[in-house]
Structures are given as C-alpha cells and as structure tokens.
Scaffold this motif. Structure first.
Motif, short mmCIF file in Angstrom:
data_model
loop_
_atom_site.label_atom_id
_atom_site.label_comp_id
_atom_site.label_asym_id
_atom_site.label_seq_id
_atom_site.Cartn_x
_atom_site.Cartn_y
_atom_site.Cartn_z
N VAL A 151 0.85 -1.20 0.00
CA VAL A 151 0.00 0.00 0.00
C VAL A 151 0.89 1.25 0.00
CG1 VAL A 151 -1.69 1.31 1.34
CG2 VAL A 151 -1.91 -1.18 1.14
N PRO A 152 0.65 2.21 -0.90
CA PRO A 152 1.54 3.36 -1.05
C PRO A 152 1.68 4.23 0.19
CG PRO A 152 0.05 3.17 -2.93
CD PRO A 152 -0.43 2.21 -1.90
N ASP A 153 0.57 4.53 0.85
CA ASP A 153 0.60 5.43 2.01
C ASP A 153 -0.14 4.75 3.16
OD1 ASP A 153 0.42 7.47 3.89
OD2 ASP A 153 0.17 9.04 2.37
N VAL A 154 0.60 4.00 3.95
CA VAL A 154 0.00 3.21 5.03
C VAL A 154 -0.58 4.10 6.11
CG1 VAL A 154 0.44 1.47 6.80
CG2 VAL A 154 1.48 1.24 4.54
N ASP A 155 0.12 5.19 6.43
CA ASP A 155 -0.39 6.12 7.46
C ASP A 155 -1.74 6.69 7.05
OD1 ASP A 155 1.74 5.83 9.23
OD2 ASP A 155 2.93 7.39 8.25
#
Length: 225
Positions: A151-155
């Motif tokens: 996933v590119p942006d986990v946050d």
C-alpha cells in the motif's frame, strides 16, 4: 474494489470476513480462476458476526457435531488447495472475543482509497491470522499487513480507517450482503453474462459450480494461467 481491469468479464461480488478460513479458500480459488474464466472480482469485506445475528445462523463450531470435524475439515481443505493454513492456538478467544473489526475497517478503507491493493491486503491479513496466528486487532500488525501488501501510504490508510467513511463502507457491504440473503462466509454473487440473472453461492467449494453456470471448464485447484 474491482481487481480485474477487463470490461467484458463476469462480475463477481465476493463477501468475506477474515475470521473465516473457508472464505480464505474461496478467495484464493476465485483469484486463481479470475484470468482463466475472465472474472471481474469485487472484494467486499463484511461483518460476519452481524451476518450471523441478522440471518439467524450460528458458527459451525457452535454445533457439537459440526465442531467435532471442523478442525480436520479445514486442514484437509487447506492441504488440498495448497494454502498455508495453521490452526489458531486459542480459536474461541481470537474469533469470538477479539474478532476482526479493526482489520475489516482497514480493508473497507482500502476498498475506497486503494482498490488495486485490495487483493493483496486481504491475502496478507489472512496469512497473518491463519498462517502465523497474529493478532489482527493490533494496529502495528495491521500496519505490517498493509506494508506487506505494498500500500503506497499506510499512514493515510490507517487514519482513514478510523473515520466514518470507512465504517460506513463496512456497514454498506454488510447490509448489501444481508439484502442478498447472505447467512455466512464466503458468500459470492454473479450477474450471468448472458441472462443478466443474479446467482448466489455459499461456500469455498462452490467455485466449480460458478464455472458451470457461466459455461467455463473447471480445471482443478491450481488452474493454468
């Protein structure tokens, strides 16, 4: 949450909860047949506890006769399909007390934000629970599932999963399943490519029947791609 990019395939809506090992087997089977059968697979995480309560169904383990063969049946199915399943050390606590809501919310968030990563995040969640007995309600573990899935942006995904939109997506998926008379997992529906009629299926072992319905040959548990 459409995994396939082909526009001429058979739409399949797959409803599941990570708590169900049988749903994992059905998921992998449909993924294996997505290309050979040209399926447009839409993954819809749902709250299995809500499904059971609303439909009047009970988990198979609650029935003594079913429960007595459940562990062996799951083990056999996983070996037959070559899926790396391992039994939980404390099934009752993991499934009935801890549950899966945090992971379902992250999947619902992924369904909205990163649909192209739904398949792998779903798989990583099942690997965490039923291969490694990892707590799927723990935020650090869920983060690891998302990282493993690429996933590119986990946050961003984690933050979004805590909001109302992801929660509503999970509710909508569950409601949609109930409206189709779902009573367990895995549950999947298709729209027949010729007749337009909706067909409903319950159980990981109904993938072969799906193929028969759409005129596609079943080629075993590991079809050539």
């Amino acid at each position: 949450a459409v995994v396939s990019t082909q526009s001429t395939g058979t739409p399949v809506k797959f409803y599941y909860d990570i708590l169900s090992p049988y749903a994992w087997f059905g998921f992998e089977s449909l993924c294996r047949y997505r290309q050979p059968w040209n399926l447009e697979l839409e993954l819809k995480p749902m709250n299995l506890g809500k499904i059971m309560a609303e439909s009047g169904n009970k988990p198979p383990g609650m029935n003594p006769s079913k429960g007595s063969m459940l562990a062996r049946d799951v083990q056999r199915a996983s070996e037959m399909m070559n899926i790396p399943y391992n039994p939980l050390k404390d099934f009752a606590k993991t499934v009935f007390i801890k549950g899966s809501i945090p992971t379902l919310k992250i999947l619902a968030a992924c369904q909205i934000l990163y649909p192209e990563y739904m398949e792998e995040l779903t798989r990583q969640s099942w690997l965490g629970l039923y291969s490694h007995d990892i707590d799927i309600t723990d935020t650090d573990n869920i983060r690891q599932f998302a990282e493993n899935a690429g996933v590119p942006d986990v946050d961003k995904l984690l933050e979004f999963s805590q909001g109302g939109e992801a929660r509503q997506q999970l509710i909508d998926n569950t409601t949609e399943a109930l409206e189709s008379k779902c009573f367990g997992a895995p549950w999947f529906t298709i729209t027949h490519p010729e007749t337009g009629r909706r067909e409903k299926f319950f159980g990981h072992d109904r993938v072969e029947m799906l193929g028969w319905m759409i005129g596609k040959p079943y080629m075993g548990h590991n079809p050539p791609q």
